[in-house]
Design an enzyme around this catalytic site. Sequence first.
Site, mmCIF file in Angstrom:
data_model
loop_
_atom_site.group_PDB
_atom_site.id
_atom_site.type_symbol
_atom_site.label_atom_id
_atom_site.label_comp_id
_atom_site.label_asym_id
_atom_site.label_seq_id
_atom_site.Cartn_x
_atom_site.Cartn_y
_atom_site.Cartn_z
ATOM 1 N N VAL A 68 -9.776 -11.288 -7.949
ATOM 2 C CA VAL A 68 -9.594 -11.932 -6.644
ATOM 3 C C VAL A 68 -10.818 -11.752 -5.733
ATOM 4 O O VAL A 68 -10.879 -12.309 -4.637
ATOM 5 C CB VAL A 68 -8.262 -11.461 -5.997
ATOM 6 C CG1 VAL A 68 -8.029 -12.115 -4.654
ATOM 7 C CG2 VAL A 68 -7.085 -11.783 -6.910
ATOM 8 N N ASN A 94 -2.094 -8.717 -1.948
ATOM 9 C CA ASN A 94 -1.836 -7.288 -2.147
ATOM 10 C C ASN A 94 -2.937 -6.576 -2.934
ATOM 11 O O ASN A 94 -3.131 -5.369 -2.761
ATOM 12 C CB ASN A 94 -0.484 -7.147 -2.870
ATOM 13 C CG ASN A 94 -0.274 -5.773 -3.455
ATOM 14 O OD1 ASN A 94 0.028 -4.815 -2.739
ATOM 15 N ND2 ASN A 94 -0.465 -5.642 -4.767
ATOM 16 N N SER A 147 -3.413 -1.382 5.660
ATOM 17 C CA SER A 147 -3.197 0.048 5.402
ATOM 18 C C SER A 147 -3.168 0.765 6.745
ATOM 19 O O SER A 147 -3.799 0.298 7.711
ATOM 20 C CB SER A 147 -4.351 0.620 4.571
ATOM 21 O OG SER A 147 -4.275 2.038 4.545
ATOM 22 N N TYR A 160 -13.281 1.553 2.948
ATOM 23 C CA TYR A 160 -11.922 1.017 2.739
ATOM 24 C C TYR A 160 -11.250 0.769 4.095
ATOM 25 O O TYR A 160 -10.661 -0.291 4.325
ATOM 26 C CB TYR A 160 -11.138 2.028 1.902
ATOM 27 C CG TYR A 160 -9.688 1.717 1.671
ATOM 28 C CD1 TYR A 160 -9.297 0.817 0.675
ATOM 29 C CD2 TYR A 160 -8.682 2.332 2.416
ATOM 30 C CE1 TYR A 160 -7.949 0.550 0.441
ATOM 31 C CE2 TYR A 160 -7.339 2.073 2.196
ATOM 32 C CZ TYR A 160 -6.978 1.184 1.205
ATOM 33 O OH TYR A 160 -5.649 0.921 0.976
ATOM 34 N N ALA A 161 -11.385 1.742 5.008
ATOM 35 C CA ALA A 161 -10.772 1.595 6.340
ATOM 36 C C ALA A 161 -11.354 0.385 7.078
ATOM 37 O O ALA A 161 -10.625 -0.371 7.719
ATOM 38 C CB ALA A 161 -10.975 2.876 7.146
ATOM 39 N N SER A 163 -12.568 -2.293 5.665
ATOM 40 C CA SER A 163 -12.025 -3.513 5.039
ATOM 41 C C SER A 163 -10.607 -3.783 5.542
ATOM 42 O O SER A 163 -10.236 -4.927 5.803
ATOM 43 C CB SER A 163 -12.045 -3.399 3.505
ATOM 44 O OG SER A 163 -11.035 -2.527 3.019
ATOM 45 N N LYS A 164 -9.819 -2.722 5.704
ATOM 46 C CA LYS A 164 -8.416 -2.919 6.100
ATOM 47 C C LYS A 164 -8.298 -3.274 7.592
ATOM 48 O O LYS A 164 -7.394 -4.003 7.994
ATOM 49 C CB LYS A 164 -7.592 -1.680 5.747
ATOM 50 C CG LYS A 164 -7.453 -1.449 4.231
ATOM 51 C CD LYS A 164 -6.751 -2.611 3.526
ATOM 52 C CE LYS A 164 -6.454 -2.315 2.064
ATOM 53 N NZ LYS A 164 -5.727 -3.402 1.403
#
Length: 256
Positions: A68, A94, A147, A160-161, A163-164
Amino acid sequence: MYIDKYRLDGKVALITGGSRGIGRATALGFAEAGATVAIASRKLPDLENVAKEIKKLGRKALPVAAHVGRMEDINNLVSKVTNEFGEIDILVNNAGTSPALASSLDVDERLWDSILNLNLKGLFFLSQAVAKVMKEHGGGKIINVASMDGFKPEANIGTYAISKAGVIMVTKVMALELAQYNIRVNALAPGNVHTRLGDSRFLAMPEYKGEMIKRTPLGRIADPDDMVGAMIYLASDASSFVTGECIVVAGGIFLT
Ligand SMILES: NC(=O)c1ccc[n+]([C@@H]2O[C@H](COP(=O)([O-])OP(=O)(O)OC[C@H]3O[C@@H](n4cnc5c(N)ncnc54)[C@H](OP(=O)(O)O)[C@@H]3O)[C@@H](O)[C@H]2O)c1
């Protein structure tokens, strides 16, 4: 009956990352609620196993191998699902990744790209492609898996944070722009959940699990099934006046 508003009979759902964890639990929950379910991830054999479970519930299932984070795969995925089922009523973005720990001083371009390509760019462009199908068919629902880290960062998982946090803003931007086409866009922000991704964090940071349980008023790590009620709510007519929101399912962790 009011409870019927939660049913998904006759709806076609596409769930990325549907081969395990939160995506698999959501796929089975949607099938129980009456939906036809297409699931996508990189490994077809894992998807085929979940498709068998969906079919056992008496629903149609379509497993599609797709990365994806790649535009070509995104377009191919949307074509396969629309060719098979004619429409997409519900999209659950997801699939997500967090492959390594790194502070903002250490993160390199490769790690940044692998996280952002899947978690944010792929989510955005798959939503765009599916929203065009939904617009033609009179509407739909998009659910983005964000998240708790998108609200409050933890050290060493900052990319990651980031991106979320972006996922939460994509949700608001698309909710604003797509409401006129009867497309609702919402997000779900899990806390810590026992999955391959969640448990890999506990392995990499041994003290993290105990600290998280201590900080969580409900006193435990979630199971993927804990996410499904909110997913069905956002996918169904029960949430018909809700758009641009992010439901936090995290055992009350922000209270401490
Ligand atoms: N677990 C937690 O504690 C937690 C907390 C907050 C948010 N989340 C979010 O919840 C979502 C689901 O994660 P999970 O915890 O259920 O993880 P998981 O059990 O590891 O599942 C991840 C799923 O995403 C798929 N996937 C990974 N990379 C992909 C790619 N490039 N293209 C397509 N599919 C891909 C995986 O299949 P393949 O490997 O076969 O592709 C798998 O189906 C993620 O967005 C994650 O950020 C999880």
